[in-house]
Design a protein around this motif. Structure first.
Motif, PDB file in Angstrom:
ATOM      1  N   TRP A  49       0.621  -1.118   0.028  1.00 27.96           N
ATOM      2  CA  TRP A  49      -0.583  -0.295   0.309  1.00 27.96           C
ATOM      3  C   TRP A  49       0.948   1.018   0.021  1.00 27.96           C
ATOM      4  N   TYR A  53       1.346   3.884  -2.615  1.00 25.39           N
ATOM      5  CA  TYR A  53       0.674   4.662  -2.540  1.00 25.39           C
ATOM      6  C   TYR A  53       1.871   6.633  -3.181  1.00 25.39           C
ATOM      7  N   PHE A  77      -8.008   0.811   7.251  1.00 26.40           N
ATOM      8  CA  PHE A  77      -6.950   1.690   7.590  1.00 26.40           C
ATOM      9  C   PHE A  77      -6.186   1.704   8.814  1.00 26.40           C
ATOM     10  N   ALA A  82      -2.871   6.958   6.965  1.00 24.62           N
ATOM     11  CA  ALA A  82      -2.148   7.984   6.510  1.00 24.62           C
ATOM     12  C   ALA A  82      -1.277   8.548   7.746  1.00 24.62           C
ATOM     13  N   VAL A  87      -4.818  13.781   3.965  1.00 21.65           N
ATOM     14  CA  VAL A  87      -4.577  12.477   3.038  1.00 21.65           C
ATOM     15  C   VAL A  87      -5.808  11.363   3.789  1.00 21.65           C
ATOM     16  N   ARG A  88      -5.795  10.988   4.591  1.00 23.60           N
ATOM     17  CA  ARG A  88      -6.132   9.971   5.092  1.00 23.60           C
ATOM     18  C   ARG A  88      -8.095   9.981   4.847  1.00 23.60           C
ATOM     19  N   GLN A  91      -8.147   9.938   1.093  1.00 27.09           N
ATOM     20  CA  GLN A  91      -8.373   7.894   1.119  1.00 27.09           C
ATOM     21  C   GLN A  91      -9.355   7.571   1.745  1.00 27.09           C
ATOM     22  N   SER A 114     -11.761  15.375  -4.064  1.00 27.51           N
ATOM     23  CA  SER A 114     -10.860  15.211  -3.657  1.00 27.51           C
ATOM     24  C   SER A 114      -9.837  15.679  -4.552  1.00 27.51           C
ATOM     25  N   HIS A 118      -4.758  12.563  -5.409  1.00 30.46           N
ATOM     26  CA  HIS A 118      -5.129  11.481  -4.490  1.00 30.46           C
ATOM     27  C   HIS A 118      -5.936  10.519  -4.581  1.00 30.46           C
ATOM     28  N   ARG A 121      -3.269   8.151  -6.513  1.00 26.95           N
ATOM     29  CA  ARG A 121      -2.362   7.583  -5.434  1.00 26.95           C
ATOM     30  C   ARG A 121      -3.651   6.657  -4.818  1.00 26.95           C
ATOM     31  N   THR A 122      -4.189   6.808  -3.896  1.00 25.00           N
ATOM     32  CA  THR A 122      -5.151   5.790  -3.511  1.00 25.00           C
ATOM     33  C   THR A 122      -5.829   4.106  -4.500  1.00 25.00           C
TER      34      THR A 122
END
Length: 172
Positions: A49, A53, A77, A82, A87-88, A91, A114, A118, A121-122
């Motif tokens: 991950w 990411y 999660f 993150a 970012v968290r 995601q 978003s 992001h 990458r997610t």
């Protein structure tokens, strides 16, 4: 572990991987001596991950920009948390949007408000961990109503004929 299901590192290295500060581009799996017993084994999915990411803001080469993807299952999660709160949150919004309806990277970025980075990458991390797959593109066509008229009476007519045929007498 050689199959990628586990990896071992100290807490400082794990924090560096989580923050994206460790360059994992040259990482290769190889046989070696068993890891020390004093270090906890971590799930390989955690390494995949964060490595995926933080690798690039470009879409992974095995993914298509205009393809809709669907979520197979949520990432953990708790493990892939993150370090940055923004970012968290992005995601979680992206995965939640994908859980409700399939979508492309651009669609998910728009739907969740978003940044496209992001979302990309997610989606890369989700794909690397095997948590998404391309959605089925086939959409069922609406059924055409039959052109033959349905006889009046339907079930009532059928039961009347059945009783008549079995000799039970037809009701009037």
């Amino acid at each position: 572990k050689g199959d990628g299901s586990r990896y071992v590192c100290d807490n400082a290295t794990a924090a560096t991987i989580r923050a994206g500060a460790l360059d994992l581009s040259g990482l290769t799996l190889q046989k070696s001596a068993p890891p020390p017993d004093n270090l906890p084994a971590r799930p390989g999915q955690e390494l995949f991950w964060f490595a995926t990411y933080h690798t690039s803001a470009a879409l992974a080469p095995w993914m298509a920009e205009n393809t809709n993807y669907r979520l197979l299952r949520w990432p953990d999660f708790g493990r892939v948390r993150a370090s940055d709160e923004v970012v968290r949150a992005a995601q979680i919004r992206i995965v939640a949007a994908l859980a409700s309806a399939s979508g492309s990277v651009a669609t998910l970025a728009s739907r969740t408000q978003s940044p496209i980075e992001h979302a990309t990458r997610t989606m890369n991390a989700l794909a690397c961990c095997g948590l998404i797959e391309p959605a089925k593109a086939a959409i069922e066509q609406p059924r055409q109503s039959s052109q033959t008229p349905v006889p009046l009476g339907g079930l009532k007519h059928f039961l009347r004929n059945l009783r008549k045929h079995l000799g039970l007498g037809a009701r009037q």
